[in-house]
Motif scaffolding. Structure first.
Motif, short mmCIF file in Angstrom:
data_model
loop_
_atom_site.label_atom_id
_atom_site.label_comp_id
_atom_site.label_asym_id
_atom_site.label_seq_id
_atom_site.Cartn_x
_atom_site.Cartn_y
_atom_site.Cartn_z
N ALA A 187 0.71 -1.16 -0.04
CA ALA A 187 -0.03 -0.15 0.10
C ALA A 187 0.96 1.25 0.09
O ALA A 187 0.59 2.19 -0.63
CB ALA A 187 -1.06 -0.22 1.33
N GLU A 188 2.06 1.34 0.98
CA GLU A 188 2.95 2.46 0.93
C GLU A 188 3.53 2.69 -0.35
O GLU A 188 3.66 3.98 -0.92
CB GLU A 188 3.78 1.93 2.01
N TYR A 189 3.74 1.66 -1.15
CA TYR A 189 4.55 1.80 -2.44
C TYR A 189 3.52 2.28 -3.39
O TYR A 189 3.82 3.29 -4.29
CB TYR A 189 5.16 0.40 -2.87
N TYR A 190 2.36 1.89 -3.44
CA TYR A 190 1.21 2.32 -4.20
C TYR A 190 1.03 3.67 -4.11
O TYR A 190 0.85 4.46 -5.09
CB TYR A 190 -0.04 1.57 -3.87
N PHE A 191 0.86 4.07 -3.09
CA PHE A 191 0.59 5.65 -2.55
C PHE A 191 1.67 6.40 -2.90
O PHE A 191 1.53 7.63 -3.45
CB PHE A 191 0.25 5.84 -1.04
N SER A 192 2.97 5.84 -2.77
CA SER A 192 4.33 6.68 -3.07
C SER A 192 4.54 7.15 -4.76
O SER A 192 4.89 8.00 -5.11
CB SER A 192 5.51 6.04 -2.65
N ARG A 193 3.68 6.07 -5.51
CA ARG A 193 3.74 6.35 -6.98
C ARG A 193 2.47 7.70 -7.43
O ARG A 193 2.61 7.80 -8.51
CB ARG A 193 3.81 4.93 -7.54
N ILE A 194 1.80 7.56 -6.51
CA ILE A 194 0.61 8.50 -6.98
C ILE A 194 0.69 9.95 -6.23
O ILE A 194 0.23 11.04 -6.71
CB ILE A 194 -0.81 7.93 -6.42
N GLU A 195 1.51 10.14 -4.95
CA GLU A 195 1.19 11.18 -4.19
C GLU A 195 1.36 12.73 -4.96
O GLU A 195 0.93 13.81 -4.51
CB GLU A 195 1.85 11.21 -2.91
N LYS A 196 2.46 12.63 -6.11
CA LYS A 196 2.71 13.91 -6.74
C LYS A 196 2.18 14.11 -7.99
O LYS A 196 2.42 14.87 -8.60
CB LYS A 196 4.24 13.65 -6.82
N ILE A 197 1.17 12.87 -8.35
CA ILE A 197 0.46 13.16 -9.71
C ILE A 197 -0.62 13.87 -9.58
O ILE A 197 -1.45 13.99 -8.45
CB ILE A 197 0.13 11.77 -9.89
N GLU A 198 -0.92 15.00 -10.32
CA GLU A 198 -2.07 15.60 -10.39
C GLU A 198 -3.51 14.94 -10.52
O GLU A 198 -3.51 13.92 -11.18
CB GLU A 198 -1.95 16.51 -11.65
N ILE A 199 -4.41 15.45 -9.83
CA ILE A 199 -5.67 14.95 -9.76
C ILE A 199 -6.22 14.75 -11.45
O ILE A 199 -6.08 15.73 -12.19
CB ILE A 199 -6.80 15.64 -9.05
N GLY A 200 -6.75 13.58 -11.80
CA GLY A 200 -7.36 13.49 -13.04
C GLY A 200 -6.37 12.95 -14.29
O GLY A 200 -6.78 12.59 -15.22
N LYS A 201 -5.25 12.73 -13.81
CA LYS A 201 -4.08 12.21 -14.73
C LYS A 201 -4.32 10.66 -14.79
O LYS A 201 -4.54 9.86 -13.82
CB LYS A 201 -2.79 12.49 -14.18
N PRO A 202 -3.94 10.15 -16.24
CA PRO A 202 -4.32 8.77 -16.51
C PRO A 202 -2.88 8.14 -15.87
O PRO A 202 -1.87 8.65 -15.89
CB PRO A 202 -4.46 8.90 -17.88
N MET A 203 -3.16 7.03 -15.28
CA MET A 203 -2.18 6.07 -14.80
C MET A 203 -2.12 4.52 -15.44
O MET A 203 -3.21 4.09 -15.75
CB MET A 203 -2.23 6.14 -13.45
N GLY A 204 -0.99 4.20 -15.50
CA GLY A 204 -0.80 2.84 -16.15
C GLY A 204 0.17 2.15 -15.11
O GLY A 204 0.55 2.43 -14.21
N THR A 205 0.35 0.73 -15.31
CA THR A 205 1.18 -0.09 -14.30
C THR A 205 1.67 -1.04 -15.59
O THR A 205 1.26 -1.79 -16.38
CB THR A 205 0.69 -0.74 -13.15
N HIS A 206 3.18 -1.54 -15.01
CA HIS A 206 3.80 -2.74 -15.50
C HIS A 206 4.76 -3.09 -14.79
O HIS A 206 5.06 -2.50 -13.58
CB HIS A 206 4.10 -2.25 -17.10
N PHE A 207 5.43 -4.34 -15.06
CA PHE A 207 6.63 -4.90 -14.58
C PHE A 207 7.85 -4.75 -15.28
O PHE A 207 7.95 -5.18 -16.26
CB PHE A 207 6.22 -6.55 -13.99
N MET A 208 8.65 -4.15 -14.74
CA MET A 208 9.82 -3.74 -15.23
C MET A 208 11.05 -4.92 -14.88
O MET A 208 11.32 -5.24 -13.81
CB MET A 208 10.60 -2.46 -14.99
N GLU A 209 11.67 -5.43 -15.98
CA GLU A 209 13.04 -6.19 -15.58
C GLU A 209 14.21 -5.56 -15.58
O GLU A 209 14.63 -4.81 -16.42
CB GLU A 209 12.88 -7.48 -16.71
#
Length: 229
Positions: A187-209
Motif C-alpha cells: 500500500a505504501e509503495y502504491y501511494f508513493s507512486r501517486i502522491e505527486k501526480i495531479e488529480i485526473g491524470k491517467p495512470m498505467g502499470t507494468h513490471f520492469m525487468e
C-alpha cells in the motif's frame, strides 16, 4: 489464434504498405485492424503476436516483423511470488505513519481493455495473476476492487486521508483473490507512486525487468500515461 503464418505476415505487410503509401501512418493499428476484420482474425490475439515481435504500430510492421516464418503466440509462464506478490522494489523504504489522500480509479473515458465499473478503486494485480477477462499479454493491468476485473488505465482521484496500514486492511477485507496478500508495504509503495501526480491524470502499470550482477529482478511500476496525438 496462436499462430500467424508466414503467408499471413506477408499479406499483412503488403496491405499496410499500400495503405501507408496512400494515407501515411497515424501511429495506430488502424490498418492492421482493417486487415484483421477482412480476414476474420481475432484482434486481441493478433495484437499479442505482433507486439511480441515489435509490431506496436502499423508503420513498425514491415520493419520489425520477421520474414518467411510463422509467428507464434508465446505461452504465459509468469509464476506468482509468495514472498513479494506485487514485486515491490526491494530498496523501497516505507514512511512511518504517513497519511495519503490520492488513489487510482477506473474511468469509462479510457477503453483500453477496460472491463471495470466506472469509478471503481483500482489496485495493480499481483505478478502472475490471471485476469478474468482477456487483456494484451504485453500489458499489465489494474484490478477493480468491486468487480476484480482488469483495466489498463485509471485516473488519480482524491480519497479520505488514510495510512498504508489502514488502506491495506481495507483492501484485504474485500476477500478478493488478487488482493489477499496486499500488505502495508504494498500500500505504501502504491501511494508513493501517486502522491505527486495531479488529480485526473491517467495512470498505467507494468513490471520492469532489471538485469544485473545478481541476476534478473522484476519490479512493479505505476506511472503516468501519455497518449500520442
Amino acid at each position: 489464434m496462436t499462430v500467424l503464418t508466414a503467408n499471413q505476415v506477408n499479406e499483412l505487410c503488403v496491405f499496410i504498405e499500400n495503405r501507408i503509401e496512400k494515407n501515411g501512418c497515424d501511429h495506430s493499428l488502424k490498418n492492421t485492424f482493417e486487415w484483421a476484420e477482412k480476414n476474420r482474425i481475432n484482434k486481441v490475439d493478433l495484437i499479442d503476436i505482433l507486439e511480441s515481435n515489435g509490431g506496436f504500430f502499423d508503420c513498425e510492421m514491415t520493419f520489425n516483423l520477421p520474414e518467411d516464418c510463422d509467428l507464434e503466440l508465446e505461452p504465459d509462464n509468469k509464476k506468482a511470488d509468495s514472498k513479494n506478490p506485487f514485486k515491490i522494489p526491494l530498496n523501497f523504504q516505507q514512511a512511518e505513519n504517513k497519511v495519503y489522500t490520492k488513489a487510482i480509479f477506473s474511468n469509462s473515458e479510457y477503453g483500453n481493455n477496460n472491463y471495470t465499473k466506472n469509478g471503481e478503486l483500482l489496485i495493480p494485480a499481483h505478478f502472475g495473476f490471471k485476469p478474468k477477462k482477456r487483456v494484451r499479454k504485453s500489458m499489465h493491468f489494474f484490478n477493480g476492487t468491486e468487480s476484480e476485473l482488469p483495466t489498463e488505465i485509471g485516473i488519480v482521484k482524491e480519497i479520505e486521508p488514510t495510512t498504508g496500514k489502514e488502506f491495506a486492511k481495507k483492501i484485504r477485507d474485500l476477500k478478493l483473490e488478487s488482493f489477499a496478500k496486499f500488505s502495508e508495504r504494498d500500500a505504501e509503495y502504491y501511494f508513493s507512486r501517486i502522491e505527486k501526480i495531479e488529480i485526473g491524470k491517467p495512470m498505467g502499470t507494468h513490471f520492469m525487468e532489471r538485469t544485473g550482477i545478481g541476476g534478473t529482478k522484476i519490479e512493479l511500476k505505476i506511472h503516468k500515461v501519455i497518449f500520442r496525438k
